[in-house]
Scaffold this active site. Structure first.
Site, short mmCIF file in Angstrom:
data_model
loop_
_atom_site.label_atom_id
_atom_site.label_comp_id
_atom_site.label_asym_id
_atom_site.label_seq_id
_atom_site.Cartn_x
_atom_site.Cartn_y
_atom_site.Cartn_z
N CYS A 63 0.84 -1.20 0.00
CA CYS A 63 0.00 0.00 0.00
C CYS A 63 0.88 1.25 0.00
O CYS A 63 1.77 1.38 0.85
CB CYS A 63 -0.88 0.00 1.25
SG CYS A 63 -1.77 1.53 1.46
N CYS B 21 -0.05 6.09 7.11
CA CYS B 21 -1.44 5.82 7.48
C CYS B 21 -1.54 5.06 8.80
O CYS B 21 -0.81 4.11 9.03
CB CYS B 21 -2.12 5.01 6.36
SG CYS B 21 -3.83 4.62 6.71
N CYS C 295 -3.21 0.64 9.12
CA CYS C 295 -2.46 -0.62 9.26
C CYS C 295 -1.14 -0.34 9.98
O CYS C 295 -0.52 0.69 9.75
CB CYS C 295 -2.12 -1.21 7.91
SG CYS C 295 -3.54 -1.72 6.93
N CYS D 169 -7.01 1.47 -0.93
CA CYS D 169 -6.79 0.85 0.37
C CYS D 169 -6.73 -0.66 0.17
O CYS D 169 -7.57 -1.24 -0.51
CB CYS D 169 -7.90 1.23 1.35
SG CYS D 169 -7.68 0.49 2.97
N GLN E 211 -19.35 -7.18 13.07
CA GLN E 211 -17.93 -7.53 12.87
C GLN E 211 -17.46 -7.00 11.52
O GLN E 211 -18.21 -7.08 10.54
CB GLN E 211 -17.77 -9.04 12.92
CG GLN E 211 -18.06 -9.65 14.29
CD GLN E 211 -16.91 -9.49 15.27
OE1 GLN E 211 -15.86 -8.97 14.96
NE2 GLN E 211 -17.14 -9.93 16.50
N TYR F 93 -23.06 -9.26 25.58
CA TYR F 93 -22.42 -8.28 24.68
C TYR F 93 -22.75 -8.70 23.23
O TYR F 93 -21.86 -8.89 22.42
CB TYR F 93 -20.90 -8.23 24.89
CG TYR F 93 -20.46 -8.13 26.32
CD1 TYR F 93 -20.29 -6.88 26.91
CD2 TYR F 93 -20.22 -9.27 27.08
CE1 TYR F 93 -19.88 -6.78 28.23
CE2 TYR F 93 -19.81 -9.18 28.40
CZ TYR F 93 -19.64 -7.94 28.97
OH TYR F 93 -19.23 -7.85 30.28
N GLU G 234 -27.31 -6.65 25.50
CA GLU G 234 -26.51 -5.64 24.79
C GLU G 234 -26.92 -4.26 25.28
O GLU G 234 -28.10 -4.00 25.51
CB GLU G 234 -26.76 -5.80 23.27
CG GLU G 234 -26.40 -4.63 22.41
CD GLU G 234 -24.90 -4.31 22.39
OE1 GLU G 234 -24.08 -5.22 22.30
OE2 GLU G 234 -24.57 -3.11 22.48
N ASP H 187 -18.56 -11.78 24.64
CA ASP H 187 -17.78 -11.15 23.57
C ASP H 187 -17.71 -9.65 23.86
O ASP H 187 -18.33 -8.84 23.17
CB ASP H 187 -18.50 -11.41 22.22
CG ASP H 187 -17.72 -10.86 21.03
OD1 ASP H 187 -16.58 -10.40 21.21
OD2 ASP H 187 -18.27 -10.90 19.91
N CYS I 191 -11.17 -9.42 21.88
CA CYS I 191 -10.39 -8.66 20.89
C CYS I 191 -9.22 -7.96 21.56
O CYS I 191 -8.59 -7.10 20.95
CB CYS I 191 -11.29 -7.66 20.16
SG CYS I 191 -12.14 -6.54 21.28
C1 LIG Z 1 -17.04 -6.88 20.50
S1 LIG Z 1 -18.71 -6.37 20.33
C2 LIG Z 1 -19.47 -7.93 20.10
C3 LIG Z 1 -20.76 -7.93 19.32
C4 LIG Z 1 -21.30 -9.26 18.85
N1 LIG Z 1 -21.07 -10.33 19.76
C5 LIG Z 1 -20.78 -9.58 17.44
O1 LIG Z 1 -20.07 -10.56 17.27
O2 LIG Z 1 -21.13 -8.85 16.52
C6 LIG Z 1 -19.08 -5.87 21.94
C7 LIG Z 1 -20.50 -5.38 22.15
O3 LIG Z 1 -20.67 -5.14 23.55
C8 LIG Z 1 -21.53 -4.03 23.74
N2 LIG Z 1 -21.31 -3.57 25.13
C9 LIG Z 1 -20.35 -2.75 25.62
N3 LIG Z 1 -20.42 -2.67 26.96
C10 LIG Z 1 -21.45 -3.47 27.35
C11 LIG Z 1 -22.01 -3.81 28.61
N4 LIG Z 1 -21.53 -3.32 29.76
N5 LIG Z 1 -23.05 -4.67 28.63
C12 LIG Z 1 -23.56 -5.20 27.48
N6 LIG Z 1 -23.06 -4.89 26.25
C13 LIG Z 1 -22.02 -4.05 26.18
C14 LIG Z 1 -21.11 -3.09 22.63
O4 LIG Z 1 -22.13 -2.16 22.35
C15 LIG Z 1 -20.86 -4.07 21.46
O5 LIG Z 1 -22.03 -4.26 20.70
#
Ligand SMILES: C[S@@+](CC[C@H](N)C(=O)[O-])C[C@H]1O[C@@H](n2cnc3c(N)ncnc32)[C@H](O)[C@@H]1O
Length: 452
Positions: A74, A80, A83, A160, A284, A313, A334, A382, A409
């Site tokens: 790139c 940038c 990356c 990109c 994602q 989450y 969520e 997650d 992550c």
């Molecule tokens: C890494 S994302 C995962 C989303 C989903 N599992 C996916 O694979 O698309 C984390 C999510 O947690 C939510 N979040 C953040 N803090 C939170 C909390 N205290 N309780 C519940 N959800 C939360 C965010 O809004 C986001 O949608």
């Protein structure tokens, strides 16, 4: 010390890489972090920022190349901020990501757990389905692209390597149209001007685009002309949304969102499940590896169809809905309300009747859910980068949930949470890193924890 000041130059052996992708070298016993340098390089650097025990360097030249070094494909790579590892071979990146997880677990979590080789992509290019592009002016020119590494100067995008090509096509069309129509880009220093960001999402399943135009002002001047021009040029454009963000802030999206033209949601699919994603929902960003990730979660949980499964989450309900056909019931939690609405709509869209979704913070909603459901057989967590509140992990352990799949992550908060869960009576199986973000320093992991 005269060699430990801004402007001093040093030749360094790079021996490590930080989680942000900065090369680690030493001057005597002090550490120097340098972008664009990787282990195995011998480099000449100039010190640009000094703290007591560490400093940041700027790469001047490469004296001896690491065997893992490659020529970035790139042209924006040296500046940038998108990356961090364009200059590192892909197999070496995968190996480093595995090592990073291993190191975090050992050093931060005090844990010895097997970490499997990172699952990479066969074609690690053009994988992203979302770009958030700031606009500004450089002299008389309208510029739009990504922030430079460590600054808010904009790298003007011409192409990109990691975005889906449709995103780049639409981005370039937006920039030209904004310039031609005289729509004033935002000036971050003066907090003046109109157009702050263009957020673009693409559906890999249907090759359709959503454009979110974020303005400082309530009005988006010449909106109809802009839409007419973009829809004429880019037939894949399915939705144009206006988001208003009047605040002085680094947060991209404001609270108010109005659909200007086309669809309210972007329709996409991961494997057998269809998803409608609204402008503010988390989805994602690498749909190819998301399928790999969700298949892994499914494989690790090994559901029989009789289980009640929590999806904490849950964003737009994506993982829970993916597994719903194999569970008795899925319960998602969520905090972002539009994402919960998306999750419910997504259940309907797929004819899924055994999934329910609750809006709220996991740490607050979970105790009530556990009281209401006789037994929870499994939970998927997650969380965002900061990991889970201790209260969430404690509530899961107290309820005796036998199996947890933790999708992370951020290896640092994952190591902390895994250490807490070990203390609460869980044992982790092999940790599987999945490369969701090739050429960047980010790592995703999946692991199954069972109650001992
Ligand atoms: C890494 S994302 C995962 C989303 C989903 N599992 C996916 O694979 O698309 C984390 C999510 O947690 C939510 N979040 C953040 N803090 C939170 C909390 N205290 N309780 C519940 N959800 C939360 C965010 O809004 C986001 O949608």
């Amino acid at each position: 010390m005269s060699n430990w000041r801004v402007g001093a130059e040093h030749e360094l052996e790079i021996t490590g890489l930080t989680h942000e992708g900065l090369g680690v070298g030493r001057v005597d016993s002090r550490v120097v972090f340098t972008p664009q340098a990787i282990p195995g390089d011998r480099v000449q650097v100039r010190i640009v920022h000094v703290k007591e025990r560490l400093a940041y360097g700027e790469l001047l030249s490469i004296v001896e190349k690491s065997p893992d070094r490659r020529e970035p494909s790139c042209p924006h790579a040296p500046l940038c901020g998108g990356c961090q590892l364009q200059h590192m071979d892909y197999p070496a990146q995968l190996q480093w990501k595995r090592q990073q997880v291993q190191d975090a677990l050992e050093r931060l979590g005090g844990l010895e757990v097997e970490v499997l080789p990172t699952i990479g992509m066969d074609e690690p290019y053009h994988y992203r389905n979302k770009a958030q592009l700031p606009l500004g002016r450089q002299g008389r020119n309208v510029v739009m692209g990504f922030f430079q590494r460590g600054s808010h100067a904009i790298v003007d995008l011409s192409g990109c390597e990691i975005q889906h090509p449709l995103i780049t096509r639409l981005a370039l069309a937006v920039k030209t149209a904004v310039r031609d129509l005289g729509i004033e880009p935002y000036d971050e220093v003066r907090h003046s001007g109109v157009l702050r960001h263009a957020v673009i999402r693409v559906s890999f399943a249907h090759s359709r685009l959503m454009l979110v135009l974020v303005t400082r002002t309530r009005e988006l001047p010449r909106a109809q002309e802009l839409i007419a021009r973009l829809t004429g040029e880019i037939p894949e454009l399915a939705s144009v949304v206006h988001n208003i963000n009047p605040q002085v802030t680094n947060v991209i999206l404001g609270r108010e969102t109005n659909v200007l033209w086309g669809d309210e949601y972007l329709l996409d699919a991961i494997g057998h499940v269809r998803y409608a994603v609204s402008p503010l929902s988390f989805f994602q960003v690498n749909p190819i590896q998301t399928k790999v990730l969700y298949d892994l979660v499914q494989e690790r949980l090994h559901l029989s169809g009789r289980e009640t499964v929590l999806d904490l989450y849950c964003g737009a309900g994506t993982i829970g809905l993916y597994l719903a056909a194999r569970a008795k019931k899925v319960i998602g939690v969520e905090t972002v309300v539009p994402a919960v609405e998306d999750a419910r709509r997504n259940a309907k869209l797929n004819g899924i009747t055994n999934a329910e979704f609750h809006a709220g913070r996991a740490e607050e909603v979970l105790p009530r859910l556990i009281r209401e459901h006789a037994a929870v057989d499994a939970a998927i967590v997650d969380p965002p980068r900061k990991g889970c509140e201790a209260a969430v992990l404690e509530a899961l352990a107290e309820a005796g949930v036998p199996a947890l799949v933790y999708v992370s992550c951020n290896p640092a908060t994952f190591a902390r949470d895994l250490s807490r869960l070990t203390g609460l009576g869980y044992k982790a199986g092999p940790i599987q890193p999945v490369d969701m973000f090739p050429w960047t320093s980010h790592v995703e992991t999946v692991s199954l924890l069972s109650r001992t």
